[in-house]
Write a protein that holds these residues in place. Structure first.
Motif, PDB file in Angstrom:
ATOM      1  N   CYS A  34       0.692  -1.559   0.468  1.00  0.00           N
ATOM      2  CA  CYS A  34       0.257  -0.005   0.509  1.00  0.00           C
ATOM      3  C   CYS A  34       0.971   0.901   0.176  1.00  0.00           C
ATOM      4  O   CYS A  34       2.484   0.924   0.186  1.00  0.00           O
ATOM      5  CB  CYS A  34      -0.878   0.237   1.518  1.00  0.00           C
ATOM      6  N   PHE A  35       0.168   2.312  -0.077  1.00  0.00           N
ATOM      7  CA  PHE A  35       0.944   3.599  -0.176  1.00  0.00           C
ATOM      8  C   PHE A  35       0.712   3.910   1.523  1.00  0.00           C
ATOM      9  O   PHE A  35       0.057   4.102   2.513  1.00  0.00           O
ATOM     10  CB  PHE A  35       0.713   4.693  -0.943  1.00  0.00           C
ATOM     11  N   ALA A  36       2.196   4.965   1.867  1.00  0.00           N
ATOM     12  CA  ALA A  36       2.539   4.806   3.019  1.00  0.00           C
ATOM     13  C   ALA A  36       2.567   6.871   3.472  1.00  0.00           C
ATOM     14  O   ALA A  36       3.116   7.170   3.798  1.00  0.00           O
ATOM     15  CB  ALA A  36       4.192   4.979   3.734  1.00  0.00           C
ATOM     16  N   ASP A  37       1.314   7.232   2.561  1.00  0.00           N
ATOM     17  CA  ASP A  37       0.304   8.408   3.229  1.00  0.00           C
ATOM     18  C   ASP A  37      -0.629   8.182   3.499  1.00  0.00           C
ATOM     19  O   ASP A  37      -1.159   7.602   3.512  1.00  0.00           O
ATOM     20  CB  ASP A  37       0.774   9.342   2.131  1.00  0.00           C
ATOM     21  N   SER A  38      -1.169   9.986   3.836  1.00  0.00           N
ATOM     22  CA  SER A  38      -2.418   9.782   3.933  1.00  0.00           C
ATOM     23  C   SER A  38      -4.184   9.432   2.884  1.00  0.00           C
ATOM     24  O   SER A  38      -5.052   8.967   3.101  1.00  0.00           O
ATOM     25  CB  SER A  38      -3.091  11.310   4.784  1.00  0.00           C
ATOM     26  N   ARG A  39      -3.509   9.745   2.402  1.00  0.00           N
ATOM     27  CA  ARG A  39      -4.548   9.910   0.388  1.00  0.00           C
ATOM     28  C   ARG A  39      -5.238   8.210   0.934  1.00  0.00           C
ATOM     29  O   ARG A  39      -3.885   7.111   0.959  1.00  0.00           O
ATOM     30  CB  ARG A  39      -3.532   9.363  -0.276  1.00  0.00           C
ATOM     31  N   SER A  54      -8.459   0.192   6.816  1.00  0.00           N
ATOM     32  CA  SER A  54      -7.702   0.185   6.612  1.00  0.00           C
ATOM     33  C   SER A  54      -7.458   1.252   4.939  1.00  0.00           C
ATOM     34  O   SER A  54      -8.270   2.741   6.104  1.00  0.00           O
ATOM     35  CB  SER A  54      -8.421  -1.607   5.336  1.00  0.00           C
ATOM     36  N   LYS A  55      -7.345   1.740   4.011  1.00  0.00           N
ATOM     37  CA  LYS A  55      -6.821   2.366   3.622  1.00  0.00           C
ATOM     38  C   LYS A  55      -8.000   2.098   1.958  1.00  0.00           C
ATOM     39  O   LYS A  55      -7.611   1.019   1.219  1.00  0.00           O
ATOM     40  CB  LYS A  55      -5.027   2.542   2.917  1.00  0.00           C
ATOM     41  N   THR A  56      -8.008   3.305   1.399  1.00  0.00           N
ATOM     42  CA  THR A  56      -8.869   2.761   0.302  1.00  0.00           C
ATOM     43  C   THR A  56      -7.719   3.329  -1.192  1.00  0.00           C
ATOM     44  O   THR A  56      -7.086   4.228  -0.818  1.00  0.00           O
ATOM     45  CB  THR A  56     -10.135   3.824  -0.209  1.00  0.00           C
ATOM     46  N   GLN A  57      -7.387   2.398  -1.502  1.00  0.00           N
ATOM     47  CA  GLN A  57      -6.655   2.225  -2.885  1.00  0.00           C
ATOM     48  C   GLN A  57      -7.727   1.969  -4.370  1.00  0.00           C
ATOM     49  O   GLN A  57      -8.969   1.523  -4.334  1.00  0.00           O
ATOM     50  CB  GLN A  57      -5.734   1.263  -2.707  1.00  0.00           C
ATOM     51  N   VAL A  58      -7.202   1.879  -5.227  1.00  0.00           N
ATOM     52  CA  VAL A  58      -7.984   1.842  -6.729  1.00  0.00           C
ATOM     53  C   VAL A  58      -6.809   0.730  -7.939  1.00  0.00           C
ATOM     54  O   VAL A  58      -5.720   1.377  -7.623  1.00  0.00           O
ATOM     55  CB  VAL A  58      -8.085   3.110  -8.290  1.00  0.00           C
ATOM     56  N   ALA A  59      -7.043  -0.169  -8.182  1.00  0.00           N
ATOM     57  CA  ALA A  59      -6.513  -0.830  -9.108  1.00  0.00           C
ATOM     58  C   ALA A  59      -5.161  -0.189 -10.337  1.00  0.00           C
ATOM     59  O   ALA A  59      -5.576   1.028 -10.303  1.00  0.00           O
ATOM     60  CB  ALA A  59      -7.152  -1.529  -9.848  1.00  0.00           C
ATOM     61  N   GLY A  76       0.813  -1.494   6.177  1.00  0.00           N
ATOM     62  CA  GLY A  76       1.345  -2.040   5.542  1.00  0.00           C
ATOM     63  C   GLY A  76       2.083  -3.603   6.025  1.00  0.00           C
ATOM     64  O   GLY A  76       3.054  -3.847   6.080  1.00  0.00           O
ATOM     65  N   LYS A  77       1.579  -3.411   6.954  1.00  0.00           N
ATOM     66  CA  LYS A  77       1.464  -4.794   8.355  1.00  0.00           C
ATOM     67  C   LYS A  77       0.772  -5.902   7.852  1.00  0.00           C
ATOM     68  O   LYS A  77       1.498  -7.655   8.810  1.00  0.00           O
ATOM     69  CB  LYS A  77       1.793  -4.574   9.429  1.00  0.00           C
ATOM     70  N   CYS A  78      -0.182  -5.854   7.242  1.00  0.00           N
ATOM     71  CA  CYS A  78      -0.462  -7.937   7.436  1.00  0.00           C
ATOM     72  C   CYS A  78      -1.274  -7.797   5.729  1.00  0.00           C
ATOM     73  O   CYS A  78      -1.026  -6.356   4.898  1.00  0.00           O
ATOM     74  CB  CYS A  78      -2.118  -7.448   8.155  1.00  0.00           C
ATOM     75  N   ASP A  79      -2.034  -8.564   5.238  1.00  0.00           N
ATOM     76  CA  ASP A  79      -2.051  -8.506   3.694  1.00  0.00           C
ATOM     77  C   ASP A  79      -3.802  -8.937   3.702  1.00  0.00           C
ATOM     78  O   ASP A  79      -4.241  -9.464   2.886  1.00  0.00           O
ATOM     79  CB  ASP A  79      -1.787 -10.109   3.411  1.00  0.00           C
ATOM     80  N   PHE A  80      -4.415  -8.318   4.136  1.00  0.00           N
ATOM     81  CA  PHE A  80      -6.071  -7.783   4.273  1.00  0.00           C
ATOM     82  C   PHE A  80      -5.943  -7.236   3.014  1.00  0.00           C
ATOM     83  O   PHE A  80      -5.551  -5.981   2.596  1.00  0.00           O
ATOM     84  CB  PHE A  80      -6.163  -6.209   5.350  1.00  0.00           C
ATOM     85  N   TYR A  81      -7.027  -7.565   2.361  1.00  0.00           N
ATOM     86  CA  TYR A  81      -7.511  -6.940   1.260  1.00  0.00           C
ATOM     87  C   TYR A  81      -9.084  -7.648   1.018  1.00  0.00           C
ATOM     88  O   TYR A  81      -9.408  -8.432   1.292  1.00  0.00           O
ATOM     89  CB  TYR A  81      -7.042  -7.484  -0.531  1.00  0.00           C
ATOM     90  N   LYS A  82     -10.035  -6.463   0.554  1.00  0.00           N
ATOM     91  CA  LYS A  82     -11.183  -6.351   0.384  1.00  0.00           C
ATOM     92  C   LYS A  82     -12.109  -5.609  -0.385  1.00  0.00           C
ATOM     93  O   LYS A  82     -11.727  -4.599   0.094  1.00  0.00           O
ATOM     94  CB  LYS A  82     -11.709  -5.952   1.964  1.00  0.00           C
ATOM     95  N   PRO A  83     -12.393  -6.241  -1.966  1.00  0.00           N
ATOM     96  CA  PRO A  83     -12.845  -5.333  -2.452  1.00  0.00           C
ATOM     97  C   PRO A  83     -14.479  -3.999  -1.530  1.00  0.00           C
ATOM     98  O   PRO A  83     -14.837  -4.390  -1.209  1.00  0.00           O
ATOM     99  CB  PRO A  83     -13.489  -5.964  -3.571  1.00  0.00           C
ATOM    100  N   CYS A  84     -14.783  -3.087  -2.483  1.00  0.00           N
ATOM    101  CA  CYS A  84     -15.571  -2.773  -2.017  1.00  0.00           C
ATOM    102  C   CYS A  84     -16.513  -2.110  -2.713  1.00  0.00           C
ATOM    103  O   CYS A  84     -16.513  -1.952  -3.885  1.00  0.00           O
ATOM    104  CB  CYS A  84     -14.858  -1.049  -2.151  1.00  0.00           C
ATOM    105  N   VAL A  85     -17.220  -2.612  -2.044  1.00  0.00           N
ATOM    106  CA  VAL A  85     -18.512  -3.049  -3.258  1.00  0.00           C
ATOM    107  C   VAL A  85     -20.135  -2.542  -2.370  1.00  0.00           C
ATOM    108  O   VAL A  85     -19.955  -1.791  -1.752  1.00  0.00           O
ATOM    109  CB  VAL A  85     -19.403  -4.657  -2.537  1.00  0.00           C
TER     110      VAL A  85
END
Length: 108
Positions: A34-39, A54-59, A76-85
C-alpha cells in the motif's frame, strides 16, 4: 498475518499520478502492499487484520479497466484486501481523469 515490510518511494517519472509517493513492499515476496501516506485513509473504512481502519486504493493501470476500488492495510503490516462493494458489485473507476480527481481530494 503480519509480514515484514519496507518503505520505498515511487520514481518522480511515475505516470500513474503517484510520483514521489512513499509505499510499503512485502520483504519476503517483494509484493506492493500500500501507499504510506494519508491518501485513502478514512476512519470509516473497514478495519484490517491489524485492527485499524484500512486504506482505500484503486487498481493500477495495468489491471483491467474499469479499475476496481479496494481496501488494504494502511500500515502495510498485514495482507488485508477487501473489494469495495456497493449494491452487490465492486466499485470501479472508469477514467484516469476521475482517478486523478479522487486522488487530489485524498479519497484514493
Amino acid at each position: 498475518m503480519r509480514k515484514p515490510s519496507k518503505s520505498f518511494t515511487t520514481r518522480h517519472s511515475n505516470r500513474n499520478g503517484n510520483a514521489g509517493r512513499p509505499y510499503y513492499k512485502c520483504q519476503p515476496c517483494n509484493k506492493f502492499l500500500c501507499f504510506a501516506d494519508s491518501r485513502g485513509n478514512n476512519p470509516g473504512n473497514p478495519p484490517c487484520d491489524c485492527g485499524v481502519s484500512s486504506k482505500t486504493q484503486v487498481a493500477g493501470k495495468e489491471k483491467k479497466v474499469p479499475r476496481g476500488v479496494h481496501y488494504v492495510c494502511r500500515l502495510g503490516k498485514c495482507d488485508f484486501y477487501k473489494p469495495c462493494v456497493e449494491n452487490g458489485k465492486q466499485v470501479a473507476v472508469e477514467s484516469d481523469d476521475l482517478v486523478h480527481r479522487l486522488a487530489m481530494l485524498s479519497i484514493l
